[in-house]
Design an enzyme around this catalytic site. Sequence first.
Site, PDB file in Angstrom:
ATOM      1  N   GLN A 259       0.818  -1.199   0.000  1.00 14.16           N
ATOM      2  CA  GLN A 259       0.000   0.000   0.000  1.00 14.16           C
ATOM      3  C   GLN A 259       0.862   1.262   0.000  1.00 14.16           C
ATOM      4  O   GLN A 259       0.476   2.286  -0.558  1.00 14.16           O
ATOM      5  CB  GLN A 259      -0.921  -0.006   1.221  1.00 14.16           C
ATOM      6  CG  GLN A 259      -2.206   0.776   1.024  1.00 14.16           C
ATOM      7  CD  GLN A 259      -3.063   0.231  -0.111  1.00 14.16           C
ATOM      8  OE1 GLN A 259      -3.027  -0.959  -0.382  1.00 14.16           O
ATOM      9  NE2 GLN A 259      -3.809   1.083  -0.778  1.00 14.16           N
ATOM     10  N   HIS A 262       2.013   3.194  -3.386  1.00  8.25           N
ATOM     11  CA  HIS A 262       1.082   3.996  -4.186  1.00  8.25           C
ATOM     12  C   HIS A 262       1.482   5.464  -4.211  1.00  8.25           C
ATOM     13  O   HIS A 262       1.503   6.107  -5.262  1.00  8.25           O
ATOM     14  CB  HIS A 262      -0.338   3.898  -3.620  1.00  8.25           C
ATOM     15  CG  HIS A 262      -1.098   2.711  -4.106  1.00  8.25           C
ATOM     16  ND1 HIS A 262      -1.531   2.571  -5.401  1.00  8.25           N
ATOM     17  CD2 HIS A 262      -1.516   1.592  -3.461  1.00  8.25           C
ATOM     18  CE1 HIS A 262      -2.173   1.428  -5.532  1.00  8.25           C
ATOM     19  NE2 HIS A 262      -2.175   0.816  -4.374  1.00  8.25           N
ATOM     20  N   GLU A 328     -10.347   3.062   3.351  1.00  6.14           N
ATOM     21  CA  GLU A 328     -10.585   2.578   1.989  1.00  6.14           C
ATOM     22  C   GLU A 328     -10.478   1.057   1.956  1.00  6.14           C
ATOM     23  O   GLU A 328     -11.366   0.371   1.470  1.00  6.14           O
ATOM     24  CB  GLU A 328      -9.565   3.205   1.038  1.00  6.14           C
ATOM     25  CG  GLU A 328      -9.687   2.724  -0.392  1.00  6.14           C
ATOM     26  CD  GLU A 328      -8.543   3.197  -1.278  1.00  6.14           C
ATOM     27  OE1 GLU A 328      -8.702   3.135  -2.503  1.00  6.14           O
ATOM     28  OE2 GLU A 328      -7.495   3.614  -0.747  1.00  6.14           O
ATOM     29  N   HIS A 329      -9.360   0.531   2.455  1.00  9.60           N
ATOM     30  CA  HIS A 329      -9.148  -0.924   2.526  1.00  9.60           C
ATOM     31  C   HIS A 329      -8.978  -1.319   3.991  1.00  9.60           C
ATOM     32  O   HIS A 329      -8.234  -0.669   4.723  1.00  9.60           O
ATOM     33  CB  HIS A 329      -7.873  -1.341   1.779  1.00  9.60           C
ATOM     34  CG  HIS A 329      -7.833  -0.925   0.346  1.00  9.60           C
ATOM     35  ND1 HIS A 329      -7.086   0.150  -0.101  1.00  9.60           N
ATOM     36  CD2 HIS A 329      -8.447  -1.436  -0.742  1.00  9.60           C
ATOM     37  CE1 HIS A 329      -7.240   0.266  -1.411  1.00  9.60           C
ATOM     38  NE2 HIS A 329      -8.065  -0.676  -1.823  1.00  9.60           N
ATOM     39  N   ASP A 362      -7.347  -5.380  -5.768  1.00 14.17           N
ATOM     40  CA  ASP A 362      -6.874  -4.347  -6.701  1.00 14.17           C
ATOM     41  C   ASP A 362      -6.913  -4.828  -8.146  1.00 14.17           C
ATOM     42  O   ASP A 362      -7.047  -4.017  -9.063  1.00 14.17           O
ATOM     43  CB  ASP A 362      -5.430  -3.944  -6.358  1.00 14.17           C
ATOM     44  CG  ASP A 362      -5.358  -2.969  -5.201  1.00 14.17           C
ATOM     45  OD1 ASP A 362      -6.409  -2.399  -4.835  1.00 14.17           O
ATOM     46  OD2 ASP A 362      -4.263  -2.778  -4.657  1.00 14.17           O
ATOM     47  N   HIS A 421     -52.371  21.985  -4.152  1.00 15.56           N
ATOM     48  CA  HIS A 421     -52.134  20.544  -4.145  1.00 15.56           C
ATOM     49  C   HIS A 421     -53.448  19.802  -3.873  1.00 15.56           C
ATOM     50  O   HIS A 421     -53.760  18.795  -4.518  1.00 15.56           O
ATOM     51  CB  HIS A 421     -51.100  20.169  -3.068  1.00 15.56           C
ATOM     52  CG  HIS A 421     -49.682  20.429  -3.466  1.00 15.56           C
ATOM     53  ND1 HIS A 421     -49.216  21.682  -3.771  1.00 15.56           N
ATOM     54  CD2 HIS A 421     -48.621  19.582  -3.618  1.00 15.56           C
ATOM     55  CE1 HIS A 421     -47.936  21.611  -4.071  1.00 15.56           C
ATOM     56  NE2 HIS A 421     -47.549  20.332  -3.995  1.00 15.56           N
TER      57      HIS A 421
END
Length: 433
Positions: A259, A262, A328-329, A362, A421
Amino acid sequence: MIQIYTYPTSKTWKYIINRYSKTKNVSDLTDLVLTIINNVKLYGDEALKDYTKKYDQVDIKDFLVTEKDFNQSSSKISDILKKSIEIAHKNIKCFHEKQIYLESKIEVSEGVFCWRKTVPIEKIGFYIPGGSAPLLSTVLMLGIPGKLAGCKNIILCSPPNKNGEIHPAILYAAKYVNIKNVYKIGGAQAIAAMAYGTKSIPSVYKIYGPGNSFVTTAKQILSQQGIVSIDMPAGPSEVVIMSDETANPKYVASDLLSQSEHDPESYILLFTINNKLWVKKVLIELKKQFFSLCKRKDIIKKSLKKSKIIILSSLEECLFLINKIAPEHLIINCKNSSYWADKVVNAGSVFLGNYSPVSAGDYASGTNHVLPTYGYAKYYSGISVDSFVKKITFQEISKKGLQNLSKCINILSSEEGLIAHQKSINIRLQNEF
């Protein structure tokens, strides 16, 4: 390189789990991106050519990728890569096509029928980063559910290299999922082009895909201005790991490293109830595996300096903080991982056990890797077929059905002071057509 916190008090939790916020020069970046957006809006293709020359160091005469370019891409990548794309495509399609279902017409009360129709978004655009990490997998992650949803007008933008070419693996993946309109343009200027349209590049209704700070800022600005919709706000990649003594230190270290490559700003936390001896094994493995890597060491080193290992007294404490983080993960690598997975309420995608690394999601397990970051998993989902459609509701009411509803509607509309209405109901019941 990693910061370690042993049994921190609850008073320090907020500080420890805070995401790194790069506020310096944000206004400068916003001003620069706004200038790019406005120039593309005013000058179209000419602005795109100027920015491509400035940022990509190449002159582009025609942004559209030709059939010849697509065909040549096949000869520039290996058969092994082609086979891997085929396998990943099969698994991603298998997972996503199960998300499609036909809704029924419902008679909610006598003579009152309601239903929803699923309609693909007419015009969509994908942004796929190139450069040192050409994200061909994101072409699959966006293209497959987009095609399954029935979107007919799909365009893809990706930055060219100094030879004026898009990475062949990106082109091959685009052709594999039948995306024919691909453009050699990157950065904030590509986002502006898809939002406003130029002579060469058509405008779209929604833009998907990751990118650098320029791309992310452009997407947010144009979305806030109501010019175009976007998939979700984006931040640096994230992983949070929850482990106990059943987690293999080698695997945990490899997940931290995978990770961290990235982005220097990647958000990485390891929560554990293990003692310092187990943590020491993880650190030894980290060092050993780090020196065995050939590429992206500078990025990994910067990322790991911001990463943290947090030793707590119980897995309940770990999961309490994880749900606040909304990563996220999330890797749950501990005994009875399914039990703890049921207690997860905020996460983009969850990976259970020693043999479920984030890397599988991924690329090829089937789930989507375009996921909410920066805590947005509290109210955003990852990309799915639903991300490419809209739902239109319908109703058909008989006179008897309207009579049955009239008293209820009259009381409610009267309470709100909306007399017209009421009349729109009553006029239908008093007069024959």
